[in-house]
Design a protein around this motif. Structure first.
Motif, mmCIF file in Angstrom:
data_model
loop_
_atom_site.group_PDB
_atom_site.id
_atom_site.type_symbol
_atom_site.label_atom_id
_atom_site.label_comp_id
_atom_site.label_asym_id
_atom_site.label_seq_id
_atom_site.Cartn_x
_atom_site.Cartn_y
_atom_site.Cartn_z
ATOM 1 N N ARG A 72 4.296 -4.146 -18.217
ATOM 2 C CA ARG A 72 4.366 -3.780 -16.793
ATOM 3 C C ARG A 72 3.135 -3.002 -16.340
ATOM 4 N N SER A 73 2.584 -2.165 -17.200
ATOM 5 C CA SER A 73 1.406 -1.382 -16.832
ATOM 6 C C SER A 73 0.219 -2.282 -16.513
ATOM 7 N N CYS A 74 0.044 -3.343 -17.282
ATOM 8 C CA CYS A 74 -1.053 -4.280 -17.017
ATOM 9 C C CYS A 74 -0.850 -4.990 -15.684
ATOM 10 N N LEU A 75 0.382 -5.324 -15.374
ATOM 11 C CA LEU A 75 0.661 -5.988 -14.100
ATOM 12 C C LEU A 75 0.354 -5.055 -12.934
ATOM 13 N N VAL A 76 0.770 -3.817 -13.030
ATOM 14 C CA VAL A 76 0.490 -2.838 -11.976
ATOM 15 C C VAL A 76 -1.014 -2.611 -11.857
ATOM 16 N N ALA A 77 -1.708 -2.518 -12.992
ATOM 17 C CA ALA A 77 -3.159 -2.348 -12.969
ATOM 18 C C ALA A 77 -3.823 -3.538 -12.281
ATOM 19 N N SER A 78 -3.319 -4.731 -12.534
ATOM 20 C CA SER A 78 -3.845 -5.925 -11.885
ATOM 21 C C SER A 78 -3.683 -5.829 -10.373
ATOM 22 N N GLU A 79 -2.540 -5.359 -9.931
ATOM 23 C CA GLU A 79 -2.295 -5.203 -8.495
ATOM 24 C C GLU A 79 -3.236 -4.165 -7.880
ATOM 25 N N ILE A 80 -3.535 -3.107 -8.620
ATOM 26 C CA ILE A 80 -4.476 -2.082 -8.140
ATOM 27 C C ILE A 80 -5.869 -2.681 -7.996
ATOM 28 N N VAL A 81 -6.297 -3.452 -8.986
ATOM 29 C CA VAL A 81 -7.620 -4.080 -8.927
ATOM 30 C C VAL A 81 -7.673 -5.082 -7.774
ATOM 31 N N ASP A 82 -6.605 -5.833 -7.558
ATOM 32 C CA ASP A 82 -6.551 -6.761 -6.421
ATOM 33 C C ASP A 82 -6.687 -6.005 -5.101
ATOM 34 N N SER A 83 -6.044 -4.864 -5.012
ATOM 35 C CA SER A 83 -6.137 -4.042 -3.813
ATOM 36 C C SER A 83 -7.568 -3.544 -3.600
ATOM 37 N N MET A 84 -8.223 -3.137 -4.679
ATOM 38 C CA MET A 84 -9.620 -2.709 -4.580
ATOM 39 C C MET A 84 -10.488 -3.865 -4.069
#
Length: 93
Positions: A72-84
Motif C-alpha cells: 500500500r505504501s508504494c501505491l500511495v507514493a505513486s499517487e503522490i508522484v502523479d500529483s507532483m
C-alpha cells in the motif's frame, strides 16, 4: 588523479531521529526532490517535458512495485508522484 570523497556516517542522533520520525523524513525527501527538479529545469539541464517523463517513470515503477508486493505504501507514493507531475504540468503550461 581525482581524490575520492569520503562520506561521513550519519551520527547516532540523526539515525535515531530518522527512525522515530518517518513521516518527517518522507516529507523532507519529497521537498528536497521537488526542489532538485525545479533547479534542474531552471538551470536548463532538463526540460519540463523531461521532468514530467521522469516523474511518470517513477510513478509507474512504484505502481508496479505495489502490484508485485501488494504494498500500500508504494501505491500511495505513486499517487503522490502523479500529483507532483500534474502540478508540474499545470504550472509549466
Amino acid at each position: 588523479m581525482a581524490k575520492k570523497k569520503v562520506r561521513a556516517r550519519p551520527s547516532s542522533d540523526l539515525l535515531k531521529l530518522l527512525a522515530t520520525r518517518p513521516r518527517a523524513v518522507a516529507l523532507a525527501a519529497l521537498h528536497v526532490s521537488e526542489s532538485v527538479l525545479l533547479e534542474l529545469e531552471a538551470s536548463e539541464l532538463l526540460s519540463a517535458a523531461e521532468i514530467r517523463g521522469l516523474l511518470k517513470d517513477a510513478s509507474m515503477t512504484l505502481r508496479n512495485a505495489a502490484e508485485q508486493a501488494d504494498n500500500r505504501s508504494c501505491l500511495v507514493a505513486s499517487e503522490i508522484v502523479d500529483s507532483m507531475r500534474e502540478n508540474f504540468k499545470r504550472n509549466k503550461t
